[in-house]
Design an enzyme around this catalytic site. Structure first.
Site, short mmCIF file in Angstrom:
data_model
loop_
_atom_site.label_atom_id
_atom_site.label_comp_id
_atom_site.label_asym_id
_atom_site.label_seq_id
_atom_site.Cartn_x
_atom_site.Cartn_y
_atom_site.Cartn_z
CG HIS A 154 2.48 6.24 6.75
ND1 HIS A 154 2.19 7.08 5.71
CD2 HIS A 154 2.54 7.03 7.86
CE1 HIS A 154 2.07 8.32 6.15
NE2 HIS A 154 2.29 8.32 7.46
CG ASP A 211 2.98 11.39 8.78
OD1 ASP A 211 3.10 11.73 7.59
OD2 ASP A 211 2.26 10.43 9.14
CB CYS A 253 3.36 8.62 3.14
SG CYS A 253 3.66 6.84 2.93
#
Length: 290
Positions: free
Chosen positions: A107, A122, A68
């Site tokens: 994250h 995302d 991520c």
């Protein structure tokens, strides 16, 4: 770095004259279908950096994916270049083993404003928790792509992303009780606030996640890529093809173990990942679900 190279990498052929929702949805979907969520660098003796040019060269030019901190950092740059109003946020990932959200924001995600509405974009959570399009930041709304029902919930001091899954139908009887398969119908994925973050806020996290012996990412080698019908993943030596069947109310799970000799071939053929250094697969017993 330029958008044209990125668009070629994700096979995006549309126009982007207007930073609108439809274009965002398309670019988001193409990213998750083209660029894997993977942490293989850790298991190839490579260091993962938060340098955007290094990430661009790796992900766009060298047929690799990223986790991520790489993928969503790259995506935030892409969105800004395309003219979107975007803000970096940090989130705390839910651990089923601990039954709670982690203590730190590990994250990175992006909030995008379009016509006065906010969306969470995302592109790098991977496996079955990966949304194929941005999610509108509205509390309690079911947002049901084929992957399952995603839901953002405003809990006052934080927002929570959760997912309602379908029942898994596991084809290979050897994996009926596999710890990699989630059997909970609804489960949190991560929590976050709307406090803006800078990329530098994740520097310590980037270091610890790839060096801490207790980190998920040092204990498991992970590669996951979304497909038009579901996703595929390679966790250590376990290869999985996941097919969403919303019309039947199930998800079909086809799992098998592969040999060391098969690993790099599968990465090339199924994920279009080409490694420069030798991979040492890992699948130690820490909590993780596909």
């Amino acid at each position: 770095m330029n958008l044209e190279e990125y668009f070629k990498r994700i096979s995006f052929h549309g126009c982007y004259n207007e930073p609108d929702l439809e274009t965002l949805k398309l670019v988001h979907r193409q990213h998750v279908m083209s660029i894997p969520f993977e942490n293989l660098s850790i298991h190839c003796g490579e260091k993962i950096t938060m340098d955007l040019e290094v990430i661009f060269n790796k992900v766009v030019r060298s047929s690799r994916g990223g986790w991520c901190l790489e993928n969503n950092f790259l995506f935030s740059w892409v969105l800004r270049e395309m003219g979107y109003d975007t803000t970096v946020l940090g989130s705390r990932v839910f651990s089923g083993g601990a039954g709670d959200f982690g203590p730190h924001e590990t994250h990175l995600i992006n909030k995008v404003m379009i016509d006065g509405k906010a969306y969470i974009a995302d592109v790098s959570f991977g496996v079955s928790s990966q949304s194929w399009e941005p999610l509108e930041l509205i509390s309690g709304k079911d947002q049901p792509p084929a992957a399952g029902v995603f839901r953002l919930v405003d809990q006052g001091d934080m927002w929570v992303l959760e997912k309602t899954r379908r029942k898994p139908h596991i084809l290979n009887p050897e994996f009926t009780k596999s710890s990699l398969v989630s059997r909970k119908e609804t489960e949190p994925i991560y929590s976050f606030t709307l406090e803006p973050r800078e990329v530098d806020d994740f520097s310590e996290t980037n270091h610890s996640l790839q060096t801490d012996p207790n980190s998920l990412f040092t204990n498991k080698s992970i590669c996951s890529l979304q497909t038009p019908k579901g996703f595929k993943s390679l966790i250590g030596w376990t290869y999985t093809e996941f097919t969403y069947k919303p019309e039947e109310g199930i998800d079909v799970v086809d799992m098998r173990d592969v040999t060391d000799d098969e690993v790099e071939q599968i990465l090339r053929e199924q994920f279009n990942v080409k490694l420069q250094n030798k991979l040492q697969p890992a699948n130690k017993k820490v909590w993780y679900k596909v």
